[in-house]
Design a protein around this motif. Sequence first.
Motif, PDB file in Angstrom:
ATOM      1  N   THR A   4       0.831  -1.202   0.000  1.00 10.71           N
ATOM      2  CA  THR A   4       0.000   0.000   0.000  1.00 10.71           C
ATOM      3  C   THR A   4       0.862   1.246   0.000  1.00 10.71           C
ATOM      4  O   THR A   4       1.788   1.383   0.806  1.00 10.71           O
ATOM      5  CB  THR A   4      -0.923   0.033   1.230  1.00 10.71           C
ATOM      6  OG1 THR A   4      -1.757  -1.133   1.221  1.00 10.71           O
ATOM      7  CG2 THR A   4      -1.808   1.273   1.202  1.00 10.71           C
ATOM      8  N   SER A   6       0.115   5.197   0.456  1.00 14.26           N
ATOM      9  CA  SER A   6      -0.990   6.041   0.926  1.00 14.26           C
ATOM     10  C   SER A   6      -0.611   7.516   0.841  1.00 14.26           C
ATOM     11  O   SER A   6       0.422   7.943   1.385  1.00 14.26           O
ATOM     12  CB  SER A   6      -1.341   5.701   2.378  1.00 14.26           C
ATOM     13  OG  SER A   6      -1.745   4.363   2.507  1.00 14.26           O
ATOM     14  N   HIS A   7      -1.460   8.287   0.148  1.00 17.03           N
ATOM     15  CA  HIS A   7      -1.329   9.750   0.077  1.00 17.03           C
ATOM     16  C   HIS A   7       0.082  10.174  -0.342  1.00 17.03           C
ATOM     17  O   HIS A   7       0.693  11.060   0.267  1.00 17.03           O
ATOM     18  CB  HIS A   7      -1.717  10.383   1.413  1.00 17.03           C
ATOM     19  CG  HIS A   7      -3.106  10.034   1.846  1.00 17.03           C
ATOM     20  ND1 HIS A   7      -4.230  10.518   1.197  1.00 17.03           N
ATOM     21  CD2 HIS A   7      -3.555   9.225   2.848  1.00 17.03           C
ATOM     22  CE1 HIS A   7      -5.310  10.033   1.786  1.00 17.03           C
ATOM     23  NE2 HIS A   7      -4.939   9.240   2.785  1.00 17.03           N
ATOM     24  N   THR A  22      -3.074   7.259  -3.658  1.00 17.13           N
ATOM     25  CA  THR A  22      -3.177   6.088  -2.793  1.00 17.13           C
ATOM     26  C   THR A  22      -3.422   4.857  -3.651  1.00 17.13           C
ATOM     27  O   THR A  22      -4.327   4.838  -4.482  1.00 17.13           O
ATOM     28  CB  THR A  22      -4.316   6.250  -1.763  1.00 17.13           C
ATOM     29  OG1 THR A  22      -3.970   7.311  -0.855  1.00 17.13           O
ATOM     30  CG2 THR A  22      -4.508   4.966  -0.960  1.00 17.13           C
ATOM     31  N   THR A  24      -3.390   0.433  -3.484  1.00 16.21           N
ATOM     32  CA  THR A  24      -3.248  -0.850  -2.798  1.00 16.21           C
ATOM     33  C   THR A  24      -3.147  -1.948  -3.844  1.00 16.21           C
ATOM     34  O   THR A  24      -3.991  -2.046  -4.735  1.00 16.21           O
ATOM     35  CB  THR A  24      -4.435  -1.123  -1.868  1.00 16.21           C
ATOM     36  OG1 THR A  24      -4.445  -0.138  -0.822  1.00 16.21           O
ATOM     37  CG2 THR A  24      -4.328  -2.506  -1.231  1.00 16.21           C
TER      38      THR A  24
END
Length: 245
Positions: A4, A6-7, A22, A24
């Motif tokens: 992942t 994220s941001h 983001t 995954t």
Amino acid sequence: MTLTLSHIKKTFNGFTALDDVTLTAPQNQTTVILGPSGSGKSTLLRCANLLEKPDSGTLTIDEESIGFPARLSAGQIRKIRALSSMVFQSFNLFPNLSVIDNITLGPVRVNGQSKQEAQDAAKSLLDKVGLADKADAYPLQLSGGQQQRVAIARALAMNPRYLLFDEPTSALDPELEHEVTKVMAALSAEDASLVVVTHNLRFARKTADKIVFLEHGNIRFDGPADAFFDSDDPRIRQFLSIYDD
């Protein structure tokens, strides 16, 4: 386990390559990252392997998590890269080493395998990618497609949780491209965890579980492959009409 990001934000000399992205990538699935040239695809993939360090955001893989900005030790970088192996567009094989020595170098020096153990595994991997007879050859004696298949075997030899492919066939002609995508499709069918940046929509249609579509450093689509190829989004339809072969 998932990979992942994220941001994630990444800029180069004032240009925003990734803007609060983001992503995954589920384990045992093939995630394909698509988008026009300059959309941030390769930058995002390189952030996953710490070849590029994000300006902000978080990278999580397995139980390892890093928040950015961060001063990373060599040990932290090694931990992340032990979990994901990159296959590059330009092969990056050592020209002075034989095929089998290219494959065994990492497992022996980084993973602490014995030379015999590493060689046995390398021979098995060469058979897997259709190059069992090339163990003693040197990279310059191989075609581009053969070199890329050696690069895939080298990545697999590190026993990573994820295989990351950065446009692995863009430098190859169609016949050699088919050699490489056939190996990648076989890995996908075995439920390997792949994250692939590509312009090859035929491979994406056949193999992807999930599509991420990037444009201008932002994610425009993130979902199942079937939903992407059936999308009514005018921008996606335009992209598919240009790049689909």
